[in-house]
Design a protein around this motif. Structure first.
Motif, PDB file in Angstrom:
ATOM      1  N   ASP A 137       0.863  -1.184   0.000  1.00 17.77           N
ATOM      2  CA  ASP A 137       0.000   0.000   0.000  1.00 17.77           C
ATOM      3  C   ASP A 137       0.906   1.243   0.000  1.00 17.77           C
ATOM      4  OD1 ASP A 137      -3.011   0.988   0.946  1.00 17.77           O
ATOM      5  OD2 ASP A 137      -1.377   2.281   1.619  1.00 17.77           O
ATOM      6  N   TYR A 138       0.744   2.093  -1.020  1.00 22.35           N
ATOM      7  CA  TYR A 138       1.670   3.228  -1.180  1.00 22.35           C
ATOM      8  C   TYR A 138       1.595   4.195  -0.003  1.00 22.35           C
ATOM      9  CZ  TYR A 138       4.340   6.885  -3.521  1.00 22.35           C
ATOM     10  OH  TYR A 138       5.296   7.824  -3.836  1.00 22.35           O
ATOM     11  N   ASP A 139       0.395   4.437   0.512  1.00 22.69           N
ATOM     12  CA  ASP A 139       0.259   5.370   1.639  1.00 22.69           C
ATOM     13  C   ASP A 139       0.939   4.809   2.893  1.00 22.69           C
ATOM     14  OD1 ASP A 139      -1.053   7.231   0.137  1.00 22.69           O
ATOM     15  OD2 ASP A 139      -3.048   6.443   0.610  1.00 22.69           O
ATOM     16  N   GLU A 140       0.844   3.503   3.082  1.00 21.84           N
ATOM     17  CA  GLU A 140       1.541   2.879   4.233  1.00 21.84           C
ATOM     18  C   GLU A 140       3.050   3.003   4.083  1.00 21.84           C
ATOM     19  OE1 GLU A 140       0.637  -1.195   5.215  1.00 21.84           O
ATOM     20  OE2 GLU A 140      -1.509  -0.787   5.087  1.00 21.84           O
ATOM     21  N   PHE A 141       3.510   2.846   2.845  1.00 25.06           N
ATOM     22  CA  PHE A 141       4.946   3.001   2.545  1.00 25.06           C
ATOM     23  C   PHE A 141       5.400   4.418   2.891  1.00 25.06           C
ATOM     24  CE2 PHE A 141       7.616   4.680  -1.023  1.00 25.06           C
ATOM     25  CZ  PHE A 141       8.833   4.122  -0.664  1.00 25.06           C
ATOM     26  N   LEU A 142       4.632   5.411   2.437  1.00 27.77           N
ATOM     27  CA  LEU A 142       5.000   6.802   2.722  1.00 27.77           C
ATOM     28  C   LEU A 142       4.992   7.066   4.225  1.00 27.77           C
ATOM     29  CD1 LEU A 142       3.089   8.874  -0.003  1.00 27.77           C
ATOM     30  CD2 LEU A 142       5.518   8.234   0.048  1.00 27.77           C
TER      31      LEU A 142
END
Ligand code: T46
Length: 147
Positions: A137-142
């Motif tokens: 999940d990109y938002d979790e990565f950020l």
């Protein structure tokens, strides 16, 4: 007393930590030979090798980051693009030579596209497969990178 060792979590890794590695080429009229040694051409012991093949035109792979995994991606045949993203910047790298590898460090989002017909992507990896090592999940990565 010694201060506690600072653990390298890779959280601060950027695009500058990823690099193109030129691999040895043993030229021979019978055909060329290239090899990859753990601890030499890649800064890790090689725990796993896998490859992507029969990729249909227009397909995209990747779309995730790894917490600990380090990898070297090689276009064994044909070509493809790797889009690297450290959360602040993106860079597109075109791989089309079997004697160049792209080293990707932990905590870098990657997407692969633009696969040519018949291309093969070989990956040498520092760890065995572990789904818990993924940020998908990109938002979790950020958020994990504090961005
Ligand atoms: C990357 C690109 C180039 C396994 O069971 N074992 C494995 O070693 C791997 C890599 C995958 N799988 C399973 C897990 C999933 O059910 O195969 C399925 C697809 O895996 P993944 O989403 O990781 O596939 P790609 O091609 O999108 O990404 C992989 C690497 O994960 C990634 O780090 O750089 O290849």
């Amino acid at each position: 007393m010694e201060p506690p060792a600072v653990l390298s979590t890779g959280l601060t890794n950027t695009l500058d930590d990823c690099r193109l590695v030129q691999l040895p080429q043993i030229a021979d009229p019978r055909g060329n030979l290239t090899f990859v040694e753990g601890g030499n051409h890649v800064p890790f012991d090689i725990a796993r090798v896998y490859y992507l093949y029969d990729v249909p035109g227009g397909a995209e792979r990747g779309g995730h980051a790894h917490k600990e995994l380090r990898q070297l991606l090689i276009a064994m045949s044909g070509s493809f693009d790797v889009v690297l993203d450290d959360g602040r910047e993106k860079k597109r790298v075109h791989l089309n030579r079997s004697y160049f590898g792209l080293e990707i460090v932990p905590m870098i989002w990657r997407e692969l596209d633009n696969f040519s017909s018949g291309s093969v992507c070989l990956v040498v990896a520092s760890h065995r497969y572990d789904e818990s090592d993924y940020y998908r999940d990109y938002d979790e990565f950020l958020a994990a990178k504090g961005l």
